[in-house]
Design a protein around this motif. Structure first.
Motif, PDB file in Angstrom:
ATOM      1  N   ILE A 197       0.883  -1.047  -0.049  1.00 51.00           N
ATOM      2  CA  ILE A 197      -0.032  -0.038  -0.020  1.00 51.00           C
ATOM      3  C   ILE A 197       0.893   1.147  -0.018  1.00 51.00           C
ATOM      4  CG2 ILE A 197      -1.967  -1.088   1.203  1.00 51.00           C
ATOM      5  CD1 ILE A 197       0.336   1.106   3.011  1.00 51.00           C
ATOM      6  N   SER A 198       0.360   2.353  -0.201  1.00 52.87           N
ATOM      7  CA  SER A 198       1.039   3.655  -0.383  1.00 52.87           C
ATOM      8  C   SER A 198       0.485   4.455   1.017  1.00 52.87           C
ATOM      9  CB  SER A 198       0.758   4.440  -1.461  1.00 52.87           C
ATOM     10  OG  SER A 198       1.420   5.698  -1.629  1.00 52.87           O
ATOM     11  N   TYR A 199       1.597   5.017   1.748  1.00 51.18           N
ATOM     12  CA  TYR A 199       1.080   5.965   2.736  1.00 51.18           C
ATOM     13  C   TYR A 199       0.795   7.277   2.268  1.00 51.18           C
ATOM     14  CZ  TYR A 199       2.951   2.601   6.229  1.00 51.18           C
ATOM     15  OH  TYR A 199       3.229   1.329   6.920  1.00 51.18           O
ATOM     16  N   ALA A 200       1.061   7.528   0.993  1.00 48.62           N
ATOM     17  CA  ALA A 200       0.365   8.653   0.404  1.00 48.62           C
ATOM     18  C   ALA A 200      -0.971   8.907   0.273  1.00 48.62           C
ATOM     19  CB  ALA A 200       1.277   8.990  -0.854  1.00 48.62           C
ATOM     20  N   ASN A 201      -1.560   7.445   0.298  1.00 52.42           N
ATOM     21  CA  ASN A 201      -3.103   7.620   0.029  1.00 52.42           C
ATOM     22  C   ASN A 201      -3.838   7.871   1.202  1.00 52.42           C
ATOM     23  OD1 ASN A 201      -2.474   6.954  -2.500  1.00 52.42           O
ATOM     24  ND2 ASN A 201      -3.047   4.889  -2.375  1.00 52.42           N
ATOM     25  N   THR A 202      -4.207   9.125   1.405  1.00 52.88           N
ATOM     26  CA  THR A 202      -5.150   9.604   2.303  1.00 52.88           C
ATOM     27  C   THR A 202      -6.517   9.738   2.279  1.00 52.88           C
ATOM     28  OG1 THR A 202      -4.721  11.859   1.704  1.00 52.88           O
ATOM     29  CG2 THR A 202      -3.222  11.132   3.443  1.00 52.88           C
ATOM     30  N   THR A 203      -6.765   9.307   0.973  1.00 46.38           N
ATOM     31  CA  THR A 203      -8.213   8.943   0.565  1.00 46.38           C
ATOM     32  C   THR A 203      -8.471   7.379   0.546  1.00 46.38           C
ATOM     33  OG1 THR A 203      -8.020   9.502  -1.738  1.00 46.38           O
ATOM     34  CG2 THR A 203      -8.578  11.348  -0.615  1.00 46.38           C
ATOM     35  N   GLN A 204      -9.669   7.129   0.576  1.00 48.07           N
ATOM     36  CA  GLN A 204     -10.002   5.521   0.227  1.00 48.07           C
ATOM     37  C   GLN A 204      -9.555   5.088  -0.829  1.00 48.07           C
ATOM     38  OE1 GLN A 204     -14.320   5.842   2.860  1.00 48.07           O
ATOM     39  NE2 GLN A 204     -14.298   6.084   0.858  1.00 48.07           N
ATOM     40  N   THR A 205      -8.868   4.022  -0.836  1.00 49.02           N
ATOM     41  CA  THR A 205      -8.267   3.189  -1.932  1.00 49.02           C
ATOM     42  C   THR A 205      -8.608   1.856  -1.662  1.00 49.02           C
ATOM     43  OG1 THR A 205      -6.447   4.868  -1.686  1.00 49.02           O
ATOM     44  CG2 THR A 205      -6.052   2.968  -2.854  1.00 49.02           C
ATOM     45  N   LEU A 206      -8.757   1.236  -2.875  1.00 45.81           N
ATOM     46  CA  LEU A 206      -9.411  -0.157  -2.983  1.00 45.81           C
ATOM     47  C   LEU A 206      -8.180  -1.089  -3.200  1.00 45.81           C
ATOM     48  CD1 LEU A 206     -11.960  -2.018  -2.572  1.00 45.81           C
ATOM     49  CD2 LEU A 206     -12.272  -1.556  -4.908  1.00 45.81           C
ATOM     50  N   VAL A 207      -8.265  -2.260  -2.637  1.00 46.16           N
ATOM     51  CA  VAL A 207      -7.152  -3.373  -2.755  1.00 46.16           C
ATOM     52  C   VAL A 207      -7.941  -4.655  -2.700  1.00 46.16           C
ATOM     53  CG1 VAL A 207      -5.044  -4.339  -2.093  1.00 46.16           C
ATOM     54  CG2 VAL A 207      -5.302  -1.917  -1.749  1.00 46.16           C
ATOM     55  N   ASP A 208      -7.347  -5.509  -3.933  1.00 46.24           N
ATOM     56  CA  ASP A 208      -7.949  -6.798  -3.460  1.00 46.24           C
ATOM     57  C   ASP A 208      -9.339  -7.184  -3.623  1.00 46.24           C
ATOM     58  OD1 ASP A 208      -7.801  -9.747  -2.887  1.00 46.24           O
ATOM     59  OD2 ASP A 208      -7.508  -9.633  -0.863  1.00 46.24           O
ATOM     60  N   THR A 209     -10.068  -6.334  -4.521  1.00 44.44           N
ATOM     61  CA  THR A 209     -11.540  -6.418  -4.611  1.00 44.44           C
ATOM     62  C   THR A 209     -12.464  -5.699  -3.589  1.00 44.44           C
ATOM     63  OG1 THR A 209     -12.098  -8.653  -3.908  1.00 44.44           O
ATOM     64  CG2 THR A 209     -11.103  -8.447  -6.107  1.00 44.44           C
ATOM     65  N   SER A 210     -12.215  -6.123  -2.261  1.00 40.32           N
ATOM     66  CA  SER A 210     -12.941  -5.656  -1.214  1.00 40.32           C
ATOM     67  C   SER A 210     -12.437  -4.984  -0.038  1.00 40.32           C
ATOM     68  CB  SER A 210     -13.759  -6.724  -0.751  1.00 40.32           C
ATOM     69  OG  SER A 210     -12.811  -7.576   0.017  1.00 40.32           O
ATOM     70  N   PHE A 211     -10.951  -4.865  -0.026  1.00 42.05           N
ATOM     71  CA  PHE A 211     -10.199  -4.045   1.027  1.00 42.05           C
ATOM     72  C   PHE A 211      -9.980  -2.600   0.809  1.00 42.05           C
ATOM     73  CE2 PHE A 211      -6.732  -2.807   3.781  1.00 42.05           C
ATOM     74  CZ  PHE A 211      -6.953  -3.598   4.903  1.00 42.05           C
ATOM     75  N   ARG A 212     -10.422  -1.973   1.532  1.00 35.26           N
ATOM     76  CA  ARG A 212     -10.464  -0.641   1.495  1.00 35.26           C
ATOM     77  C   ARG A 212      -9.469   0.203   2.623  1.00 35.26           C
ATOM     78  NH1 ARG A 212     -15.610   3.411   0.907  1.00 35.26           N
ATOM     79  NH2 ARG A 212     -15.522   2.669  -1.283  1.00 35.26           N
ATOM     80  N   TYR A 213      -8.514   0.883   2.290  1.00 37.04           N
ATOM     81  CA  TYR A 213      -7.647   1.667   3.129  1.00 37.04           C
ATOM     82  C   TYR A 213      -7.434   2.952   3.152  1.00 37.04           C
ATOM     83  CZ  TYR A 213      -3.487   2.065   0.358  1.00 37.04           C
ATOM     84  OH  TYR A 213      -2.672   2.380  -0.758  1.00 37.04           O
ATOM     85  N   ALA A 214      -6.981   3.722   4.174  1.00 42.10           N
ATOM     86  CA  ALA A 214      -6.382   5.053   3.922  1.00 42.10           C
ATOM     87  C   ALA A 214      -5.181   5.142   4.882  1.00 42.10           C
ATOM     88  CB  ALA A 214      -7.548   6.045   4.247  1.00 42.10           C
ATOM     89  N   SER A 215      -4.097   6.098   4.320  1.00 43.60           N
ATOM     90  CA  SER A 215      -3.194   6.456   5.055  1.00 43.60           C
ATOM     91  C   SER A 215      -3.462   7.783   6.321  1.00 43.60           C
ATOM     92  CB  SER A 215      -1.806   6.619   4.196  1.00 43.60           C
ATOM     93  OG  SER A 215      -0.845   7.192   5.187  1.00 43.60           O
TER      94      SER A 215
END
Length: 274
Positions: free
Chosen positions: A102-120
């Motif tokens: 993942i990227s620590y620059a992504n402070t907005t919602q980001t989708l990974v692996d079809t259903s995992f959403r993360y934000a830094s």
């Protein structure tokens, strides 16, 4: 063998409901990941203290290359625990070895692996962005939720391992909390302590499954570790990971990890308003 701690499924049988807060009206943690991260990023000083080492963000937005004083040798990659069960905790320097990082620059919602959403909680060169922290969850039921890390620890196989549960299903600020650490310290390099957290709440209709954890031995030269929950009924779990460090190989203590976990859960609680 990888040490794995398992527990029976734990479910909270409450209906989801809208919760009105000072910051937002939310229907699920999945929908609010980005806004929650933005809110939490305003309180970074609560997730560290003055004795923590201000490591350098000297790689790119997805990893630390060195960290200062040889803290890493091109290590520290972070990925969610994927649906496919892919384990990225091995010793490796190359970014290509961790294609789902993942990227620590992504402070907005980001989708990974079809259903995992993360934000830094933020990426930058200022000490104001210490420690590196990300949050995430899934919008599906029955898929694993949690974080894993891998890469080169920089200690060249030396140092002492500290690992284990800081909280093991304990209620902290109203959340069922699992907090696990994997740390290399007592080497000439700065210590590096990865703190993994899983949170469940009756307000989210959360359900845990098997709790799995791992801490790679220091002799392997890596910083591999993970904490995730998996099983048919897993849903609505908030997964958090943060990197803590001290200079000169000094240990980040369990008490300090408890404080960081408590402060993080308190901010989640205040955001949602319960």
């Amino acid at each position: 063998m990888s040490p794995v701690i398992s527990m029976t499924g734990q479910s909270f049988g409450f209906n989801k409901r809208k919760v009105s807060t000072a910051t937002a009206t939310v229907t699920s943690i999945y929908d609010s990941i980005g806004a929650l991260a933005t809110y939490m990023s305003g309180y970074m000083s609560e997730y560290r203290n003055s004795s923590f080492y201000s490591y350098s963000l000297d790689g790119d937005a997805t990893y630390i290359n060195d960290g200062g004083s040889d803290m890493y040798d091109g290590g520290n990659f972070t990925t969610p625990w994927l649906i496919a069960g892919t384990n990225y905790t091995s010793f490796a320097n190359a970014t290509a070895s961790y294609p789902s990082r993942i990227s620590y620059a992504n402070t907005t919602q980001t989708l990974v692996d079809t259903s995992f959403r993360y934000a830094s909680l933020g990426y930058g060169t200022s000490p104001d962005y210490r420690p590196l922290t990300v949050i995430g969850t899934r919008n599906t039921t029955g898929n694993p939720i949690g974080w894993q890390k891998g890469g080169n620890s920089g200690a060249d196989g030396f140092g002492t391992l500290s690992s284990g549960f800081v909280y093991n299903g304990t209620t902290v600020n109203g959340f069922t909390t699992y907090a696990y650490i994997r740390q290399t310290y007592n080497a000439s390099d700065p210590s590096h302590c990865d703190l993994y957290i899983l949170l469940g709440s009756s307000n989210w209709d959360s359900s845990f499954g098997t709790i799995s954890s791992f801490a790679d031995p220091v002799a392997n030269g890596g910083n591999g570790g993970y904490l995730f929950t998996s099983g048919a009924g897993v849903k609505n779990i908030l997964a958090i990971t943060t990197l803590l460090s001290k200079s000169g190989g000094t240990q980040v203590t369990n008490a300090e990890c408890e404080t960081v976990t408590t402060n993080i859960t308190n901010r989640v609680k205040l955001y949602f308003g319960y």
